[in-house]
Design a protein around this motif. Structure first.
Motif, PDB file in Angstrom:
ATOM      1  N   SER A  53     -17.280  10.435 -15.696  1.00 43.23           N
ATOM      2  CA  SER A  53     -16.031   9.701 -15.597  1.00 43.23           C
ATOM      3  C   SER A  53     -15.094  10.408 -14.638  1.00 43.23           C
ATOM      4  O   SER A  53     -15.265  11.588 -14.331  1.00 43.23           O
ATOM      5  CB  SER A  53     -15.370   9.562 -16.972  1.00 43.23           C
ATOM      6  N   CYS A  54     -14.108   9.668 -14.131  1.00 39.50           N
ATOM      7  CA  CYS A  54     -13.125  10.213 -13.209  1.00 39.50           C
ATOM      8  C   CYS A  54     -11.739   9.753 -13.648  1.00 39.50           C
ATOM      9  O   CYS A  54     -11.590   8.679 -14.236  1.00 39.50           O
ATOM     10  CB  CYS A  54     -13.358   9.725 -11.777  1.00 39.50           C
ATOM     11  N   VAL A  55     -10.751  10.561 -13.337  1.00 39.44           N
ATOM     12  CA  VAL A  55      -9.365  10.159 -13.534  1.00 39.44           C
ATOM     13  C   VAL A  55      -8.780   9.881 -12.163  1.00 39.44           C
ATOM     14  O   VAL A  55      -8.808  10.734 -11.266  1.00 39.44           O
ATOM     15  CB  VAL A  55      -8.561  11.255 -14.254  1.00 39.44           C
ATOM     16  N   TYR A  56      -8.281   8.655 -11.987  1.00 42.21           N
ATOM     17  CA  TYR A  56      -7.805   8.212 -10.679  1.00 42.21           C
ATOM     18  C   TYR A  56      -6.333   7.829 -10.770  1.00 42.21           C
ATOM     19  O   TYR A  56      -5.940   7.048 -11.646  1.00 42.21           O
ATOM     20  CB  TYR A  56      -8.628   7.018 -10.194  1.00 42.21           C
ATOM     21  N   THR A  57      -5.511   8.390  -9.876  1.00 38.69           N
ATOM     22  CA  THR A  57      -4.098   8.032  -9.808  1.00 38.69           C
ATOM     23  C   THR A  57      -3.861   7.241  -8.534  1.00 38.69           C
ATOM     24  O   THR A  57      -3.996   7.785  -7.434  1.00 38.69           O
ATOM     25  CB  THR A  57      -3.212   9.298  -9.805  1.00 38.69           C
ATOM     26  N   PRO A  58      -3.549   5.946  -8.626  1.00 34.03           N
ATOM     27  CA  PRO A  58      -3.333   5.119  -7.428  1.00 34.03           C
ATOM     28  C   PRO A  58      -2.182   5.646  -6.593  1.00 34.03           C
ATOM     29  O   PRO A  58      -1.227   6.228  -7.111  1.00 34.03           O
ATOM     30  CB  PRO A  58      -3.018   3.728  -7.995  1.00 34.03           C
ATOM     31  N   GLN A  59      -2.271   5.464  -5.272  1.00 35.89           N
ATOM     32  CA  GLN A  59      -1.203   5.866  -4.372  1.00 35.89           C
ATOM     33  C   GLN A  59       0.011   4.977  -4.604  1.00 35.89           C
ATOM     34  O   GLN A  59      -0.122   3.781  -4.856  1.00 35.89           O
ATOM     35  CB  GLN A  59      -1.636   5.741  -2.909  1.00 35.89           C
ATOM     36  N   GLN A  60       1.201   5.577  -4.531  1.00 37.91           N
ATOM     37  CA  GLN A  60       2.419   4.803  -4.721  1.00 37.91           C
ATOM     38  C   GLN A  60       2.672   3.940  -3.496  1.00 37.91           C
ATOM     39  O   GLN A  60       2.654   4.420  -2.362  1.00 37.91           O
ATOM     40  CB  GLN A  60       3.613   5.720  -4.973  1.00 37.91           C
ATOM     41  N   GLN A  61       2.874   2.650  -3.711  1.00 34.97           N
ATOM     42  CA  GLN A  61       3.091   1.718  -2.627  1.00 34.97           C
ATOM     43  C   GLN A  61       4.571   1.634  -2.287  1.00 34.97           C
ATOM     44  O   GLN A  61       5.441   1.939  -3.108  1.00 34.97           O
ATOM     45  CB  GLN A  61       2.575   0.318  -3.023  1.00 34.97           C
ATOM     46  N   GLN A  62       4.866   1.217  -1.058  1.00 26.66           N
ATOM     47  CA  GLN A  62       6.252   1.087  -0.614  1.00 26.66           C
ATOM     48  C   GLN A  62       6.967   0.045  -1.472  1.00 26.66           C
ATOM     49  O   GLN A  62       6.452  -1.042  -1.696  1.00 26.66           O
ATOM     50  CB  GLN A  62       6.296   0.683   0.858  1.00 26.66           C
TER      51      GLN A  62
END
Length: 267
Positions: A53-62
């Protein structure tokens, strides 16, 4: 020095072998989704993502007021972030990449599509000068004429002022350049700017004088000057010298007195 076994490191010094164990730094806690593991060939434990498994943090969008929460992905699970970014969990490691887009055939138009990563290839004839084009049929990316250069989407025989040729295209000179041969030096300057050491500036620095459109260095005896040679000094380089009729001298001589670093004639 070599690694004896595990955490033991040995050193050969002056014919003797000395070994000692390495000390590992204490790891308090690992980040979310990681655990403390001993890896093969490593002495100290490390924080590694838990396999499977992986923990993924999405990039913050404008425009977002706060970042999106972290997500846990199963092994080989994919996550799409926007039209041109895909991520996948592989053996506990998150890998993100941009999909590659196919090249449009010659003579067709690459048209960007909103919400889509790759442009669409439209069967639209490019301008007669273009080998390939994009954005519009008149915007050339390459030219049919092997001697032509691309400038702002047009095919030209020579680059205009403030541009220089690089390969098969015209690139902009540094700001302030009227002409240049590369992207970091000027051959001449635009408007009131002056050229010094192939750079354009508003005024000549101390130790230089203005000669038409360029700055030239003063004589070595002058710290500032109005022209070339040792008779055009305004101030002297050495505090031990005195300014006399544009020259820097050791003594004023008969009929003169010194005041404020300069020689003045007696009344």
């Amino acid at each position: 020095m070599w690694n004896g076994s595990g955490c033991e490191f040995c050193l050969c010094e002056r014919g003797q072998v000395m070994c000692q164990r390495a000390e590992c730094g204490r790891v308090q806690t690992c980040p979310l989704g990681e655990g403390l593991v001993h890896l093969a060939g490593k002495c100290c434990p490390e924080c590694k993502a838990k396999l499977g498994s992986c923990v993924y943090t999405p990039q913050q969008q404008q425009g977002q007021t706060k970042p999106s929460p972290a997500q846990r992905l199963a092994d080989m699970e994919k996550f799409t972030e926007g039209p041109c970014r895909e991520c996948q969990c592989r053996d506990g490691e998150m890998t993100c990449y941009h999909p590659s887009c196919p090249t449009c055939p010659l003579g067709t138009l690459a048209v960007p599509v909103q919400g889509q990563c790759c442009p669409e290839c439209q069967d639209v004839a490019c301008h007669q000068d273009c080998m390939t084009c994009s954005r519009s049929p008149e915007h050339c990316d390459s030219c049919k004429d092997p001697g032509a250069l691309v400038w702002n989407g047009r095919c030209v025989q020579a680059c205009p002022h403030a541009f220089y040729s690089s390969g098969r295209e015209c690139k902009a000179c540094q700001p302030g350049c009227a002409t240049c041969e590369n992207g970091f030096e000027c051959s001449s300057c635009a408007g009131p700017l002056l050229l010094r050491n192939r750079q354009c500036m508003a005024t000549c620095e101390r130790g230089f004088f203005q000669d038409h459109t360029q700055c030239l260095r003063c004589h070595e005896s002058c710290s500032s000057c109005r022209g070339p040679g040792d008779s055009s000094c305004l101030t002297c380089s050495s505090t031990a010298h005195l300014l006399k009729d544009g020259r820097c001298v050791v003594e004023c001589g008969a009929g003169f007195f010194s005041s404020g670093g300069a020689c003045h004639g007696m009344l």
